[in-house]
Design a protein around this motif. Structure first.
Motif: not given
Length: 404
Positions: A354-382
């Motif tokens: 969920l984003r701060p503006d109240g929007a539900l994240v619709d797509d898959f959401h991957f966020v890189p941070s240097g040598k770290v990768l965060h997989v933050l939204n992978v609901p169905s059809p994951a």
């Protein structure tokens, strides 16, 4: 105790973490890989509490990551099940319009299916619907022949077996309790010891935002848990459903609405609804976590979401607390089903970003941070797309994570 130094550590032993680990061990067999799972076995949460549907990709916006990875992932999943002797059935499904206002949305789904590369998708009338599903009722239906079912818990167990056979390590009962990012390494603290790595992939699902913060990053989303509750058709009424019967979904929400699914075991599920869970692992009304609930309601985006969707939320809670209301929703698709035909079934919890503006994240959401990768939204059809998700993550992140 396992060796404490690895090239890559993955946090999370669900279908996505395992899918990423499998792709890494296949593509880079010399990489020392460790997967950490906090439970005593893999697939204890979302991956082991779903309906087992191999989704076709018809619902997703053409060109989106969900659409691309689901269509490719469904084909890969069916081939994987064939190769490894995992029970599956490409049974197809019907999406049924029961009100006139749903007909344009059904046509839009047909267009999406064709744009996403699905074959055999076609609109049918009530007579042909009854030939496919004799007890279903509707004004029109969309036939989606590429939909199937399997058991994703068994898929996860096979993933883990293959990872281990390729030299990777899957360590259970090893929750991440602390993460330290040093100059040349990342140290993950667990009850089973500290593990050093040069690259970290966060696939923690329901806890992925917390792992992101533990690693010193701002996820910019909050994971809000939604529980889906099922009834089961009693065995003597299971013949009411041959395969899968779905409603036309409301495009404003990421949930598909209550539907009927004949599982690979032959049991027929009815549901789920979608209610706010009072714990991130809250599989019943009695499961309440003060910490989880407080973090949800303290998040500004939660109240903005609630302000937009409170009517739908109340409807979902009504169906959760009232069996007659749940039955009425099911009777739109299957008029002959009655309360006596249904017994309480299982439940699952969806990790919805969920984003701060109240929007539900619709797509898959991957966020890189240097040598770290965060997989933050992978609901169905994951689960369906897990093999293609693993490939996409390794394709995009191998260089930045130092895997190649």
């Amino acid at each position: 105790m396992a060796d404490s130094r690895y090239n890559v550590v993955i946090i999370g032993g669900g279908v996505v973490g395992l899918g990423v680990a499998l792709e890494i061990t296949r593509r880079f067999p010399r990489v020392r890989l460790l997967l950490l799972e906090k439970e005593d076995r893999v697939a204890r949460h979302q991956s082991g509490h779903n309906s087992g549907v191999i989704h076709s990709g018809i619902y997703y916006k053409p060109g989106s990551m969900k659409a691309r990875l689901c269509v490719a992932g469904a084909a890969a999943m069916i081939e994987f099940c064939r190769e490894h002797g995992i029970a599956h059935n490409v049974c197809g499904k019907v999406i049924v319009a029961t009100h006139p206002e749903e007909l344009p949305r059904l046509e839009e789904l047909r267009r999406r299916g064709e744009a996403n590369g699905l074959t055999g998708v076609r609109l049918i009338g009530p007579e042909e619907l009854r030939e496919i599903e004799p007890y279903a009722s509707g004004l029109q239906a969309l036939v989606v022949p590429s939909t199937g079912v399997t058991d994703f818990a068994l898929v996860c167990e096979k993933y883990a077996e293959l990872i281990s056979a390729s030299g990777g390590t899957v360590l259970t009962s090893a929750a991440a309790t602390g993460i330290r990012r040093l100059v040349n390494e990342i140290v993950i603290e667990t009850p089973r010891g500290a593990f050093s790595t040069t690259s970290l992939i966060n696939c923690a699902g329901l806890h992925s935002d917390r792992i992101s913060r533990m690693a010193g990053d701002d996820p910019e989303v909050m994971i809000v848990p939604f529980r889906g509750e099922y009834y089961d058709l009693v065995p003597e009424r299971a013949a009411l459903v041959r395969a899968l019967i779905y409603p036309v979904p409301d495009p404003r929400f990421p949930f598909l609405g209550v539907h009927f699914t004949r599982r690979i075991s032959g049991k027929v599920d009815a549901g789920p609804n979608a209610v706010l869970a009072l714990a991130r692992e809250g599989y019943s009304h009695r499961d309440i976590s003060v910490r989880d609930l407080a973090s949800s309601v303290a998040y500004p985006g939660f109240w903005r979401m609630a302000g937009r969707h409170w009517r739908n939320g109340l409807d979902e809670w009504h169906r959760s607390l009232s069996k007659p209301a749940f039955v009425r929703a099911l009777q739109r698709l299957l008029p002959e089903v009655g309360a006596k035909d249904l017994v309480p079934g299982g439940s699952g919890v969806r990790a919805q970003a969920l984003r701060p503006d109240g929007a539900l994240v619709d797509d898959f959401h991957f966020v890189p941070s240097g040598k770290v990768l965060h997989v933050l939204n992978v609901p169905s059809p994951a689960a369906t797309a897990s093999l293609s998700i693993g490939k996409a993550i390794v394709d995009s992140a191998a260089g930045s994570l130092g895997l190649s």
